[in-house]
Write a protein that holds these residues in place. Sequence first.
Motif, PDB file in Angstrom:
ATOM      1  N   GLN A  38       0.857  -1.192   0.000  1.00 21.93           N
ATOM      2  CA  GLN A  38       0.000   0.000   0.000  1.00 21.93           C
ATOM      3  C   GLN A  38       0.887   1.234   0.000  1.00 21.93           C
ATOM      4  N   ILE A  39       0.573   2.154  -0.908  1.00 17.60           N
ATOM      5  CA  ILE A  39       1.322   3.404  -1.002  1.00 17.60           C
ATOM      6  C   ILE A  39       0.364   4.561  -0.708  1.00 17.60           C
ATOM      7  N   ASN A  40       0.720   5.408   0.260  1.00 23.18           N
ATOM      8  CA  ASN A  40      -0.076   6.593   0.591  1.00 23.18           C
ATOM      9  C   ASN A  40       0.617   7.812  -0.008  1.00 23.18           C
ATOM     10  N   LEU A  41      -0.164   8.697  -0.607  1.00 25.46           N
ATOM     11  CA  LEU A  41       0.417   9.887  -1.249  1.00 25.46           C
ATOM     12  C   LEU A  41       0.903  10.873  -0.186  1.00 25.46           C
ATOM     13  N   SER A  42       2.146  11.348  -0.354  1.00 32.16           N
ATOM     14  CA  SER A  42       2.745  12.288   0.605  1.00 32.16           C
ATOM     15  C   SER A  42       2.126  13.671   0.452  1.00 32.16           C
ATOM     16  N   ASN A  43       2.037  14.360   1.527  1.00 28.84           N
ATOM     17  CA  ASN A  43       1.770  15.811   1.569  1.00 28.84           C
ATOM     18  C   ASN A  43       0.347  16.206   1.205  1.00 28.84           C
ATOM     19  N   ILE A  44      -0.544  15.249   0.893  1.00 29.27           N
ATOM     20  CA  ILE A  44      -1.912  15.643   0.548  1.00 29.27           C
ATOM     21  C   ILE A  44      -2.913  14.816   1.360  1.00 29.27           C
ATOM     22  N   ARG A  45      -4.134  15.309   1.382  1.00 27.70           N
ATOM     23  CA  ARG A  45      -5.206  14.596   2.083  1.00 27.70           C
ATOM     24  C   ARG A  45      -6.469  14.642   1.223  1.00 27.70           C
ATOM     25  N   ALA A  46      -7.130  13.487   1.106  1.00 28.40           N
ATOM     26  CA  ALA A  46      -8.430  13.413   0.427  1.00 28.40           C
ATOM     27  C   ALA A  46      -9.458  12.891   1.438  1.00 28.40           C
ATOM     28  N   GLY A  47     -10.719  13.143   1.170  1.00 24.62           N
ATOM     29  CA  GLY A  47     -11.780  12.742   2.097  1.00 24.62           C
ATOM     30  C   GLY A  47     -11.848  11.231   2.298  1.00 24.62           C
ATOM     31  N   ASN A  48     -12.331  10.845   3.477  1.00 20.49           N
ATOM     32  CA  ASN A  48     -12.479   9.419   3.787  1.00 20.49           C
ATOM     33  C   ASN A  48     -13.767   8.864   3.174  1.00 20.49           C
ATOM     34  N   ALA A  72     -20.465  -0.155   9.750  1.00 22.58           N
ATOM     35  CA  ALA A  72     -20.185  -0.494  11.138  1.00 22.58           C
ATOM     36  C   ALA A  72     -19.855  -1.965  11.264  1.00 22.58           C
ATOM     37  N   ALA A  73     -18.894  -2.288  12.134  1.00 23.18           N
ATOM     38  CA  ALA A  73     -18.504  -3.675  12.333  1.00 23.18           C
ATOM     39  C   ALA A  73     -19.642  -4.458  12.968  1.00 23.18           C
ATOM     40  N   ALA A  74     -19.867  -5.664  12.470  1.00 26.21           N
ATOM     41  CA  ALA A  74     -20.967  -6.492  12.986  1.00 26.21           C
ATOM     42  C   ALA A  74     -20.735  -6.873  14.439  1.00 26.21           C
ATOM     43  N   THR A  75     -19.445  -6.864  14.872  1.00 32.01           N
ATOM     44  CA  THR A  75     -19.127  -7.255  16.256  1.00 32.01           C
ATOM     45  C   THR A  75     -19.371  -6.121  17.247  1.00 32.01           C
ATOM     46  N   GLN A  76     -19.622  -4.915  16.732  1.00 34.03           N
ATOM     47  CA  GLN A  76     -19.874  -3.760  17.616  1.00 34.03           C
ATOM     48  C   GLN A  76     -21.299  -3.264  17.404  1.00 34.03           C
ATOM     49  N   PRO A  77     -22.245  -3.789  18.174  1.00 33.96           N
ATOM     50  CA  PRO A  77     -23.664  -3.450  17.946  1.00 33.96           C
ATOM     51  C   PRO A  77     -23.990  -1.972  18.103  1.00 33.96           C
ATOM     52  N   ASP A  78     -23.200  -1.257  18.898  1.00 33.09           N
ATOM     53  CA  ASP A  78     -23.511   0.171  19.126  1.00 33.09           C
ATOM     54  C   ASP A  78     -22.908   1.066  18.040  1.00 33.09           C
ATOM     55  N   ALA A  79     -22.015   0.522  17.255  1.00 30.70           N
ATOM     56  CA  ALA A  79     -21.358   1.342  16.233  1.00 30.70           C
ATOM     57  C   ALA A  79     -22.335   1.674  15.108  1.00 30.70           C
ATOM     58  N   LYS A  80     -22.057   2.814  14.442  1.00 27.71           N
ATOM     59  CA  LYS A  80     -22.922   3.262  13.337  1.00 27.71           C
ATOM     60  C   LYS A  80     -22.115   3.340  12.049  1.00 27.71           C
ATOM     61  N   ASP A  81     -22.848   3.231  10.936  1.00 25.47           N
ATOM     62  CA  ASP A  81     -22.196   3.371   9.626  1.00 25.47           C
ATOM     63  C   ASP A  81     -21.654   4.780   9.478  1.00 25.47           C
ATOM     64  N   THR A  82     -20.453   4.894   8.881  1.00 21.40           N
ATOM     65  CA  THR A  82     -19.848   6.199   8.626  1.00 21.40           C
ATOM     66  C   THR A  82     -20.056   6.557   7.174  1.00 21.40           C
ATOM     67  N   PRO A  83     -20.652   7.734   6.867  1.00 16.66           N
ATOM     68  CA  PRO A  83     -20.885   8.088   5.454  1.00 16.66           C
ATOM     69  C   PRO A  83     -19.618   8.636   4.795  1.00 16.66           C
ATOM     70  N   ASP A  84     -19.698   8.839   3.470  1.00 17.79           N
ATOM     71  CA  ASP A  84     -18.609   9.484   2.740  1.00 17.79           C
ATOM     72  C   ASP A  84     -18.404  10.901   3.256  1.00 17.79           C
ATOM     73  N   GLU A  85     -17.133  11.321   3.253  1.00 16.02           N
ATOM     74  CA  GLU A  85     -16.875  12.747   3.408  1.00 16.02           C
ATOM     75  C   GLU A  85     -17.082  13.407   2.046  1.00 16.02           C
ATOM     76  N   PRO A  86     -17.441  14.708   2.024  1.00 14.83           N
ATOM     77  CA  PRO A  86     -17.654  15.370   0.723  1.00 14.83           C
ATOM     78  C   PRO A  86     -16.429  15.223  -0.177  1.00 14.83           C
ATOM     79  N   TRP A  87     -16.649  14.935  -1.421  1.00 14.45           N
ATOM     80  CA  TRP A  87     -15.655  14.807  -2.490  1.00 14.45           C
ATOM     81  C   TRP A  87     -14.718  13.598  -2.320  1.00 14.45           C
ATOM     82  N   ALA A  88     -15.027  12.724  -1.332  1.00 12.80           N
ATOM     83  CA  ALA A  88     -14.169  11.545  -1.146  1.00 12.80           C
ATOM     84  C   ALA A  88     -14.357  10.549  -2.296  1.00 12.80           C
ATOM     85  N   PHE A  89     -15.627  10.309  -2.675  1.00 11.32           N
ATOM     86  CA  PHE A  89     -15.885   9.326  -3.742  1.00 11.32           C
ATOM     87  C   PHE A  89     -15.416   9.831  -5.104  1.00 11.32           C
TER      88      PHE A  89
END
Length: 910
Positions: free
Chosen positions: A48-58, A63-80
């Motif tokens: 896996q190679i991560n690009l240096s010096n920049i950041r893009a949306g997650n 949510a993990a099936a093993t963590q019943p209290d966890a919630k799904d995390t949506p896209d950050e804007p412009w991530a997709f």
Amino acid sequence: MASSAQSGGTSGGPAVPTVQRGIVKMVLSGCAIIVRGQPRGGPPPERQINLSNIRAGNLARRAAATQPDAKDTPDEPWAFPAREFLRKKLIGKEVCFTIENKTPQGREYGMIYLGKDTNGENIAESLVAEGLATRREGMRANNPEQNRLSECEEQAKAAKKGTWSEGNGSHTIRDLKYTIENPRHFVDSHHQKPVNAIIEHVRDGSVVRALLLPDYYLVTVMLSGIKCPTFRREADGSETPEPFAAEAKFFTESRLLQRDVQIILESCHNQNILGTILHPNGNITELLLKEGFARCVDWSIAVYTRGAEKLRAAERFAKERRLRIWRDYVAPTANLDQKDKQFVAKVMQVLNADAIVVKLNSGDYKTIHLSSIRPPRLEGENTQDKNKKLRPLYDIPYMFEAREFLRKKLIGKKVNVTVDYIRPASPATETVPAFSERTCATVTIGGINIAEALVSKGLATVIRYRQDDDQRSSHYDELLAAEARAIKNGKGLHSKKEVPIHRVADISGDTQKAKQFLPFLQRAGRSEAVVEYVFSGSRLKLYLPKETCLITFLLAGIECPRGARNLPGLVQEGEPFSEEATLFTKELVLQREVEVEVESMDKAGNFIGWLHIDSANLSVLLVEHALSKVHFTAERSSYYKSLLSAEEAAKQKKEKVWAHYEEQPVEEVVPVLEEKERSASYKPVFVTEITDDLHFYVQDVETGTQLEKLMENMRNDIASHPPVEGSYAPRRGEFCIAKFVDGEWYRARVEKVESPAKVHVFYIDYGNREILPSTRLGTLPPAFSTRVLPAQATEYAFAFIQVPQDEDARTDAVDSVVRDIQNTQCLLNVEHLSAGCPHVTLQFADSKGDVGLGLVKEGLVMVEVRKEKQFQKVITEYLNAQESAKSARLNLWRYGDFRADDADEFGYSR
């Protein structure tokens, strides 16, 4: 990694990062990718190679099936959009990269360039320039690379691109759907039309995770019809790959992962979708099979919409070449010669609803079982009377229908046999009887798969196999599809209606029942029957369909060699040629439709009479082939003359039962011949029909008025009670009424039923034949049956002449006779009897001229020389006429006397 290059620098200067190369396997986000090397003997290494010096949306995370209290995390804007930008630009492409930083946790950061060297497009700069990524906070532009990133960001801001555009970018956030409420409805709603998708993950060679566009359903897709080796999860959570599982996964990944594809949604299995993935470069399902990475699976191959036969063919391709998972494969018919795998044979017997006996070209007999089908059988509790012997053919529901379907379709026909597998012999167990070795094959006739036809009519079911069991029909998928249709339409075994019951009385050997039944069969004249079994050349078991009973039938008028018999304490050997006689009868009549005339019965309750197959008398045929002798009881029969002439011909050949025959001295028979005189008793007849072989049908003038009266009454009766069109179902041998071309009804007999549109009939009062649709036929009213007035057309042949074998010459003779005597009154004298019909001389009613003699005079026929003394005078007259025609070079003689050299060739004898 695939390759690396070291850039040199001046000694003592800062180290120049190593340039490495790889192929982009996957884009994790707008700032992270996975690259792989080239495969060498297996799946290649990855990093896996991560690009240096920049950041893009997650990107969104579930949510993990093993963590019943966890919630799904949506896209950050412009991530997709950032991920898509990289995916479309990099997937499957070669890139080079340098590693600038590596964290203690092993994460690697660096620069990525499209192409083979650092002169290619800088991916980080392209992302920032499109506004899909930003410089990391706190980064100072203290080197050329960071300066260029800063410039790109300023340009993106000025152009209001991507994240710098107006608004909060909510329109770039996907509404991801991880589950489908009603998968079946979802699949059906697409009507098997291709759906655009992106392959997000490859679990194994035949199972992927796909993002369906444009609605963003994230679904698991299992490839219809196949299964690849999988990764088995162990108790400690680790995965153990089955043989070739990793290779199959890499094969699919390298072609589909994060590619734009189209998916045909074909069915569903729980929350998983069954489908076919289409890529511009081909169909991955067929490719996996062809490369030996997958096998066909029965449970889902039926839903594959692009033709199951393509999948089987691709699997067969890999098997034949023993590729990968098939490396140890041995074909079920590997030990057979090609001539034993595929051959044409004649069907002699139907053993059951799934087995036949065929005769090979070599003359040998072979039992063939239809591949992958099971005949009807008793289900559940056996309700059969314990004191009554089970008769499978009649007591098992639909067994009789299945057997009859095969019998009518196959008996006596040539079929194509393709052997699918040989099932080895199996010993008996407590619940299963022993089975001998079975040859299982696909049998076709006229392009129709017999097993498939049986299954489609609900007269057999398809055997289910273990997935790794290769001993099955080569058309197994068609069989499964036929069974599905039969179940859907409620055919045969799958019908909800009451099962058909066959109450068949077996009166074989039951003297009391036979005595009661005898008068009925005697009055019936010729009865239809099916030969169920052949005990010997002259002893058979018959099924009478109209009477629904089984009888033992002995051929009348002959003495057939006795077969071998098992007696208490010893085996009595059969007489010479008994086996040949049995085989002859079997080949000719077994399981065929015949007609029988019952004359009497013996003290054991066996019926005695005459059996006819295709208008031939079986007793006469056995005598003709020197397999039987004429018995003195035949003297009172109308077939006696035919039997005697057949026996005489067989004696002359000195074959089989007559191999040691010595002809009696001529002196003993001469006085008898001298005493006999030719009988000339001419009676008036009306000639109604001339056949193509120069036979003719006549009506007796004395009974002509009776026929006219019967016809008039019959037509009046029909006019007042006309038959319902199409209500009559013709059966061979039945008397009926038929509408001739003149629009009038006549009495007729059904000779053959090809189809409802083609029924061959014989007009019994006139001698002509016609092919009619069943709509022009009707039931013969009892008041006008042959018991009231026998059939009026009688068949005769000309005596003392030879009918030309040459077609043109025979046509000339027939045309002459038609012109002279058809539909005219003549005088007829029976000269001698012969097999088939009596031979006669015919005179014109007015001139008393001999019609046959006239044909000889015109050179249209030749004389048949007979040795009987009583005929010598008339034979001499015929021979003189022949010499005159020969001298005048008329017709046959126009090229002179050809008989010396060419008699055999033209079929004439002197």
